[in-house]
Motif scaffolding. Structure first.
Motif, mmCIF file in Angstrom:
data_model
loop_
_atom_site.group_PDB
_atom_site.id
_atom_site.type_symbol
_atom_site.label_atom_id
_atom_site.label_comp_id
_atom_site.label_asym_id
_atom_site.label_seq_id
_atom_site.Cartn_x
_atom_site.Cartn_y
_atom_site.Cartn_z
ATOM 1 N N ILE A 143 6.263 7.204 -1.799
ATOM 2 C CA ILE A 143 5.283 6.492 -0.973
ATOM 3 C C ILE A 143 5.683 6.542 0.501
ATOM 4 C CG2 ILE A 143 4.267 4.234 -0.482
ATOM 5 C CD1 ILE A 143 4.442 3.614 -3.460
ATOM 6 N N VAL A 153 -3.255 5.086 0.378
ATOM 7 C CA VAL A 153 -2.555 4.894 -0.893
ATOM 8 C C VAL A 153 -2.817 3.473 -1.385
ATOM 9 C CG1 VAL A 153 -0.321 4.880 -2.058
ATOM 10 C CG2 VAL A 153 -0.700 6.440 -0.153
ATOM 11 N N ASP A 155 -1.835 0.760 -5.012
ATOM 12 C CA ASP A 155 -1.418 0.519 -6.399
ATOM 13 C C ASP A 155 -2.173 -0.679 -6.964
ATOM 14 O OD1 ASP A 155 -0.249 -1.572 -5.065
ATOM 15 O OD2 ASP A 155 1.794 -1.214 -5.786
ATOM 16 N N ARG A 160 -6.357 1.538 -10.170
ATOM 17 C CA ARG A 160 -5.529 2.320 -11.098
ATOM 18 C C ARG A 160 -6.239 2.483 -12.441
ATOM 19 N NH1 ARG A 160 -1.131 -1.224 -11.965
ATOM 20 N NH2 ARG A 160 -0.328 0.376 -13.378
ATOM 21 N N ASP A 185 -0.100 5.070 -11.860
ATOM 22 C CA ASP A 185 0.716 4.115 -11.118
ATOM 23 C C ASP A 185 0.318 4.005 -9.651
ATOM 24 O OD1 ASP A 185 2.683 3.600 -13.326
ATOM 25 O OD2 ASP A 185 2.950 5.763 -13.107
ATOM 26 N N LEU A 186 -0.432 4.976 -9.176
ATOM 27 C CA LEU A 186 -0.777 5.023 -7.759
ATOM 28 C C LEU A 186 -2.051 5.840 -7.601
ATOM 29 C CD1 LEU A 186 0.953 3.875 -5.354
ATOM 30 C CD2 LEU A 186 1.709 6.218 -4.956
ATOM 31 N N ILE A 188 -4.214 7.935 -4.582
ATOM 32 C CA ILE A 188 -4.096 8.473 -3.227
ATOM 33 C C ILE A 188 -5.381 9.207 -2.869
ATOM 34 C CG2 ILE A 188 -2.775 9.997 -1.705
ATOM 35 C CD1 ILE A 188 -0.375 9.636 -3.466
ATOM 36 N N ILE A 210 0.970 14.492 -10.996
ATOM 37 C CA ILE A 210 -0.318 14.404 -10.301
ATOM 38 C C ILE A 210 -1.448 14.716 -11.278
ATOM 39 C CG2 ILE A 210 -1.805 15.463 -8.563
ATOM 40 C CD1 ILE A 210 0.619 15.970 -6.863
ATOM 41 N N ILE A 234 0.417 9.776 -10.392
ATOM 42 C CA ILE A 234 -0.530 9.438 -9.334
ATOM 43 C C ILE A 234 -1.870 10.110 -9.611
ATOM 44 C CG2 ILE A 234 1.305 9.181 -7.622
ATOM 45 C CD1 ILE A 234 0.343 11.801 -6.367
ATOM 46 N N SER A 235 -2.938 9.393 -9.264
ATOM 47 C CA SER A 235 -4.282 9.959 -9.334
ATOM 48 C C SER A 235 -4.660 10.393 -7.924
ATOM 49 C CB SER A 235 -5.277 8.915 -9.843
ATOM 50 O OG SER A 235 -6.599 9.429 -9.813
#
Length: 513
Positions: A143, A153, A155, A160, A185-186, A188, A210, A234-235
């Protein structure tokens, strides 16, 4: 003097031709930066509904999708089917042609054919709170790297969850039952190709997974997080990358960021007088990059082709760097072609960031049509003959009897005059033509082209249909059938509410099977 002038004119002409050829070659190699101004729009417009209002910001949805989108179903949360206190179906909202109307035939048909009981309900669990969802796996160093580039970004739990599923029956049913499983979890939001390069580089450095995310309409399970994955996931929401970077009017191509949503792409192209012609059923909500990653097909593929026929160039960021062709020529004879690997790759090879696609001027004429047949087998024979003669219009779809009946019950409650006309049509089909409402099927059509081309094609199609017992049933039924495609997905949410599962499956078979 005349001879000298002639020689000078010839030399000047050769120089201009050479310069023009060089300019074209440079354009193929580098990509032309053609100004978008100066192209005039036309009146025909898009054949798909633009369900985000013209008075709103010109995007299908904002970054905070939950402000307008359902978290556990299809489409916009202000739109969909519901039953009133008298168990009459109605479509709420204002976005679609069928909105704001009652559909009194829906529940009786469901009761007769599916044993539907409107008193037996199975409504969704409420949206979970943050404490109901698994805590994100921390990745502070990743991050920190990303935030140095001012990349958005979050969370936040609801974001999520929204980015952790597609639209298969299983995924949505699990959400409605309160079973969430592993979630990202995140989330972006990159804003350009360079952002994606930086994110992927940081992900490799810090061992982060990713999952690219476009419209979220995926039905192949590609957005599901592996339950036992211990690394942070991460998405990568691509929808901030929504610009048409350039249009080449000489070669009829457009270079577009991959996060643009289908209805936004068509709206922007339409303003310049063009169309991509690609209309998958999910066009309102799916993205250009998603079309490439899933090798999608559209309802007007007979004229415009599938996505693989529209793609000229794909730009993709992989863990090893950016992958792209360095030439925009229409074809080359060298292989293997890496673009063929990107098409249908479902996000496993990298993140698609930009796509060059073929475009066409908006057609001069668009007309719809419909043809009922006595039996489904007659309709199949008609479709086979159309394919054999290679004369298919932009869109041609054959519905079996249950699909036909579903289309009939989706007619809204009308005036006395409308009901009288419908009764006369029904009497003509059943009594005079001998069609059985429990066996007949129907074909919906869309014709596009010049006025002369469309008229010629209509005559040819209706002549073929007559050989197999088909009857031309008018443009309005064809228009309704075509536009119904974009709102019928909402009926699955109604089925869920009353204890029924519904799913769409597609396959491809040869004619002899």
């Amino acid at each position: 003097i005349t001879s000298q002038e002639s020689e000078m004119d010839t030399s000047s002409s050769d120089s201009q031709s050479a310069a023009k050829r060089l300019q074209i070659l440079q354009g193929h190699l580098k990509g032309p930066k053609v100004q978008l101004e100066g192209c005039s729009g036309k009146d025909v417009g898009s054949s798909a509904p633009m369900s985000s209002s013209k008075t709103e910001v010109q995007r299908a949805f904002p970054r905070n999708r939950l402000a307008v989108m359902k978290w556990n179903g299809w489409g916009y949360k202000d739109s969909g089917f519901m039953l009133d206190d008298k168990h009459v179906a109605k479509f709420i909202g204002k976005r679609y042609p069928m909105a704001g109307q009652n559909y009194p035939q829906v529940v009786p048909w469901f009761e007769k054919n599916l044993g539907f009981d409107p008193t037996q309900t199975s409504f969704s669990q409420p949206h979970p709170s943050e404490k109901d969802l698994p805590a994100p796996i921390p990745c502070p160093k990743f991050i920190d790297d990303i935030r140095t580039y001012c990349i958005a970004v979050t969370d936040e739990a609801s974001d999520r969850l929204f980015h952790s599923h597609g639209h298969t029956c299983r995924e949505l049913f699990s959400l409605r039952m309160g079973k969430y499983g592993r979630i990202v979890d995140l989330v972006i939001w990159p804003s350009c190709h360079g952002d994606v390069e930086k994110i992927v580089l940081a992900a490799v450095k810090h061992n982060v997974c990713i999952i690219p995310f476009g419209g979220g309409t995926n039905v192949s399970g590609a957005l599901i997080c592996p339950e036992h994955e211990k690394r942070p996931i991460i998405s990568l929401d691509m929808t901030e990358m929504e610009k048409i970077l350039w249009i080449d009017e000489d070669n009829l191509t457009a270079h577009v960021e991959a996060g643009i949503i289908g209805q936004d792409l068509e709206r922007k192209l339409e303003k310049k007088g063009y169309t991509s012609g690609h209309e998958p059923d999910s066009q309102e909500f799916s993205s250009l990059g998603g079309w490439v990653a899933t090798r999608s097909s559209g309802m007007k593929k007979n004229v415009y082709g599938n996505i693989e026929d529209l793609v000229v160039l794909v730009r993709m960021v992989s863990p090893q760097g950016t992958v792209e062709k360095n030439c925009l020529g229409p074809r080359n004879s060298m292989g293997p072609d890496l673009q063929h690997l990107m098409l249908g790759s479902e996000g496993i090879l990298g993140v698609i960031t930009e796509v060059t696609i073929r475009i066409r001027p908006i057609p001069e004429v668009r007309r719809y049509g419909s043809i009922p047949f006595p039996l489904f087998e007659d309709g199949v024979k008609f479709m086979r003959e159309v394919a054999r003669q290679r004369c298919a219009p932009a869109s041609i779809r054959l519905m079996d009897n249950w699909q036909f009946q579903m289309g009939v019950i989706m007619k809204p409650e009308g005036s006395y005059f409308t009901s009288l006309i419908d009764s006369i049509k029904k009497l003509y089909i059943t009594k005079f033509k001998g069609f059985d409402l429990e066996k007949m099927c129907a074909c919906t059509l869309m014709f596009e082209g010049t006025a002369e081309e469309v008229s010629t094609q209509e005559r040819r199609i209706y002549d073929i249909a007559a050989r197999f017992g088909g009857i031309a049933a008018g443009e309005e039924n064809g228009r309704r059938g075509y536009l119904l495609t974009f709102s019928i997905a909402y009926i699955r949410d109604l089925a869920f509410d009353y204890g029924y599962l519904a799913e769409s499956f597609e396959t491809s078979v040869p004619w002899n099977r």
